[in-house]
Structure formats: structure tokens, C-alpha cells
Write a protein that holds these residues in place. Structure first.
Motif, PDB file in Angstrom:
ATOM      1  N   TYR A 173     -47.914  10.806 -17.032  1.00  0.00           N
ATOM      2  CA  TYR A 173     -48.697  10.251 -15.938  1.00  0.00           C
ATOM      3  C   TYR A 173     -47.767   9.729 -14.836  1.00  0.00           C
ATOM      4  O   TYR A 173     -47.515   8.524 -14.729  1.00  0.00           O
ATOM      5  CB  TYR A 173     -49.596   9.124 -16.456  1.00  0.00           C
ATOM      6  CG  TYR A 173     -50.478   9.547 -17.612  1.00  0.00           C
ATOM      7  CD1 TYR A 173     -51.703  10.155 -17.378  1.00  0.00           C
ATOM      8  CD2 TYR A 173     -50.061   9.362 -18.933  1.00  0.00           C
ATOM      9  CE1 TYR A 173     -52.512  10.553 -18.439  1.00  0.00           C
ATOM     10  CE2 TYR A 173     -50.857   9.769 -19.993  1.00  0.00           C
ATOM     11  CZ  TYR A 173     -52.081  10.367 -19.742  1.00  0.00           C
ATOM     12  OH  TYR A 173     -52.868  10.770 -20.789  1.00  0.00           O
ATOM     13  N   GLU A 228     -48.238   9.258 -11.857  1.00  0.00           N
ATOM     14  CA  GLU A 228     -48.919   8.340 -10.940  1.00  0.00           C
ATOM     15  C   GLU A 228     -48.817   6.891 -11.399  1.00  0.00           C
ATOM     16  O   GLU A 228     -49.118   5.952 -10.641  1.00  0.00           O
ATOM     17  CB  GLU A 228     -50.396   8.733 -10.789  1.00  0.00           C
ATOM     18  CG  GLU A 228     -51.256   8.556 -12.006  1.00  0.00           C
ATOM     19  CD  GLU A 228     -51.254   9.763 -12.958  1.00  0.00           C
ATOM     20  OE1 GLU A 228     -52.212   9.893 -13.743  1.00  0.00           O
ATOM     21  OE2 GLU A 228     -50.289  10.546 -12.898  1.00  0.00           O
ATOM     22  N   ASN A 257     -56.042   2.337 -12.015  1.00  0.00           N
ATOM     23  CA  ASN A 257     -57.137   3.107 -11.429  1.00  0.00           C
ATOM     24  C   ASN A 257     -57.947   3.738 -12.541  1.00  0.00           C
ATOM     25  O   ASN A 257     -57.574   3.691 -13.710  1.00  0.00           O
ATOM     26  CB  ASN A 257     -56.616   4.193 -10.464  1.00  0.00           C
ATOM     27  CG  ASN A 257     -55.563   5.089 -11.120  1.00  0.00           C
ATOM     28  OD1 ASN A 257     -55.755   5.582 -12.218  1.00  0.00           O
ATOM     29  ND2 ASN A 257     -54.429   5.265 -10.451  1.00  0.00           N
ATOM     30  N   ASN A 317     -58.437   6.351 -14.491  1.00  0.00           N
ATOM     31  CA  ASN A 317     -57.742   7.571 -14.889  1.00  0.00           C
ATOM     32  C   ASN A 317     -58.459   8.177 -16.097  1.00  0.00           C
ATOM     33  O   ASN A 317     -58.284   7.732 -17.230  1.00  0.00           O
ATOM     34  CB  ASN A 317     -56.285   7.233 -15.220  1.00  0.00           C
ATOM     35  CG  ASN A 317     -55.431   8.470 -15.388  1.00  0.00           C
ATOM     36  OD1 ASN A 317     -55.835   9.426 -16.045  1.00  0.00           O
ATOM     37  ND2 ASN A 317     -54.243   8.440 -14.789  1.00  0.00           N
TER      38      ASN A 317
END
Length: 276
Positions: A197, A199, A232, A234
Motif C-alpha cells: 500500500y 499510499e 482513508n 481503503n
């Protein structure tokens, strides 16, 4: 303005009462004493008002009993009766509380519309009542949100017993989130692949939320809904955590009133700190 202030005061008291574990009434069934988890007297607001009008204003009360009285009940030949009402007075000399009872004639006068052959029949009540005894195996500090080893759900129709369900509750030991010692243990038990991930490269922690968890009698998590609240929403990461949770077993299980419940996971939000 006065009415508004009174309403706000009532609302605060109602919230406080619901947020505190409440003391139950006492009921005798076939000679055995049970705790009645509720207040049948207060099912009729007018009766409750009339009863409080004859109780001493200086009676003792606690956050676990805002009304300042305890009712005693019995079931005889499938009829629910109100036997007595107890309250306590504080003795400023001895510094002790003294238990007192509403006089029988006063009680008969307050409940005169429900008196049958000299006894107070709970004919104002049409609902299920829950009675319990034994050890508490589940407790939430709110109202009557607790469960005991032995419980009965008794259906009442205008004071007459129309049905009864008997339950023997127990706990199957296993893992629950309230047993986690620290984040290192959490990462060891549920090792997400954070490298997948990018991000989250600058994230310091992930906040997970679990809902709708369902377990079976072996402590296997059969269903749950996982969401990532921070940083967020996800979905891919939530799916991975859901898979890790389902792969782990056994989870702590409670058998409560005929159904298996997930303890310490059913509705849970927890932080997952990331090592840097």
C-alpha cells in the motif's frame, strides 16, 4: 424558559440513567428468587407517578436506582403480582440506611384499579420481562444491558403469563481485542502487508472498524464487516484485515439466550500502529 430548563434537566437525567447499570427488581417464581431486569411499575407512567407521590421525598437514591424504590413481585398460577415496594431512608445519627416498605393499604389504594381478591395483579403490563440469576457473564455499564448464567424471558399479557423461554448462558474462552497487550502483539497476530500500500507510506497508524461480526460455537469468525476509517477508506486493506480476522481462531464466544455472540469483536474500533 422554565419548561425548556426542566426538559433539559429531564433529558440529562434520562441519559445518565441509561448510561449507568441499573438495579433490578426482585421476583419469586416457584419459591425461587430471581432478579427482574426491568421496572414493570414504570410501564404505566400514571401508576409510576401515583406511586412516587406516596413515597417520602427524602428517600435515598443512587445513579443505579434513580426512582429510589425497589419492587417485589411473584408469579403464582401464571399470574404476575406486585407484592410490595421497598425504599430506604438515611439515618443521619447512625449514618446508615434503613429499609422501609410502603404500607399495604397505601399500595392497594395506589393500584386500586388492578386489585384482584386483595392482591395487586399486574394487569397494566403487556410485554416480555427478563428474569435472571447466577453469575454475570456479560456486562455493559448501561441500563439492564447484562446477562446471567440463567435467564428466562416471560411473556406477559395483561398480567397473565402466556409463554416462557428458559436459557442457560455460558462463555467459550478465546481471543478478544480487550486481551491485546500492545501493538506489537496486534501486528504479530494480524500481520498486514503494508508494503503493498504505497499510499500509506507516510501514515503512522491505521484505524480499523469492525461491525456485524458473527461467530460459531467453535469460535470461528464466519462473517464480519471491516472498514478503514483512517487515513482513508481503503477497501483493499479492509478486505485483507477481514481475511486475517477470519483466519484466526478461536475467538471468545458467548452463548446468550439461544444465540452465539462474538465477544470483544462484535462492534470494535482499534488503532493499528505502523513501525517506521
Amino acid at each position: 424558559m422554565k419548561r425548556v430548563l426542566l426538559f433539559i434537566q429531564y433529558l440529562i437525567l434520562a441519559i445518565a440513567a441509561n448510561a449507568t447499570g441499573q438495579e433490578g427488581d426482585v421476583i419469586y417464581i416457584d419459591g425461587a428468587q430471581w432478579e427482574l431486569l426491568g421496572r414493570p411499575v414504570c410501564a404505566d407512567s400514571l401508576l409510576c407517578h401515583d406511586l412516587k407521590a406516596v413515597l417520602p421525598q427524602e428517600r435515598s437514591w443512587t445513579t443505579a436506582n434513580w426512582d429510589g424504590f425497589k419492587a417485589y413481585w411473584s408469579i403464582k398460577q401464571d399470574v404476575l403480582y406486585l407484592d410490595s415496594i421497598q425504599y430506604q431512608l438515611y439515618d443521619s445519627v447512625t449514618k446508615n440506611r434503613m429499609s422501609c416498605y410502603v404500607p399495604a393499604d397505601t399500595l392497594l389504594r395506589v393500584f386500586q384499579r388492578h386489585v384482584e381478591e386483595g392482591h395487586i395483579m399486574c394487569s397494566w403490563l403487556t410485554k416480555d420481562i427478563r428474569v435472571a440469576k447466577g453469575k454475570v457473564i456479560y456486562y455493559q455499564h448501561m441500563g439492564f444491558e447484562r446477562n446471567y448464567e440463567e435467564e428466562q424471558i416471560i411473556s406477559i399479557d395483561k398480567g397473565i403469563v402466556t409463554g416462557k423461554k428458559v436459557y442457560h448462558n455460558y462463555i467459550i474462552d478465546g481471543f478478544s481485542f480487550d486481551k491485546v497487550k500492545d501493538n506489537a502483539e496486534l501486528r504479530r497476530l494480524f500481520p498486514i502487508h503494508i508494503e503493498q500500500y504505497p499510499e500509506l507510506a507516510n501514515a503512522k497508524r491505521i484505524m480499523f472498524s469492525i461491525k456485524k461480526a458473527r461467530v460459531n460455537s467453535q469460535g470461528i469468525l464466519e462473517e464480519c464487516e471491516v472498514k478503514v476509517l483512517k487515513p482513508n477508506d481503503n477497501r483493499r486493506l479492509a478486505t485483507e484485515m477481514e481475511g486475517l480476522l477470519k483466519a484466526y481462531h478461536p475467538w471468545k464466544v458467548s452463548f446468550i439466550n439461544g444465540e452465539f455472540r462474538a465477544d470483544g469483536i462484535a462492534v470494535w474500533t482499534f488503532p493499528y500502529l505502523l513501525d517506521k
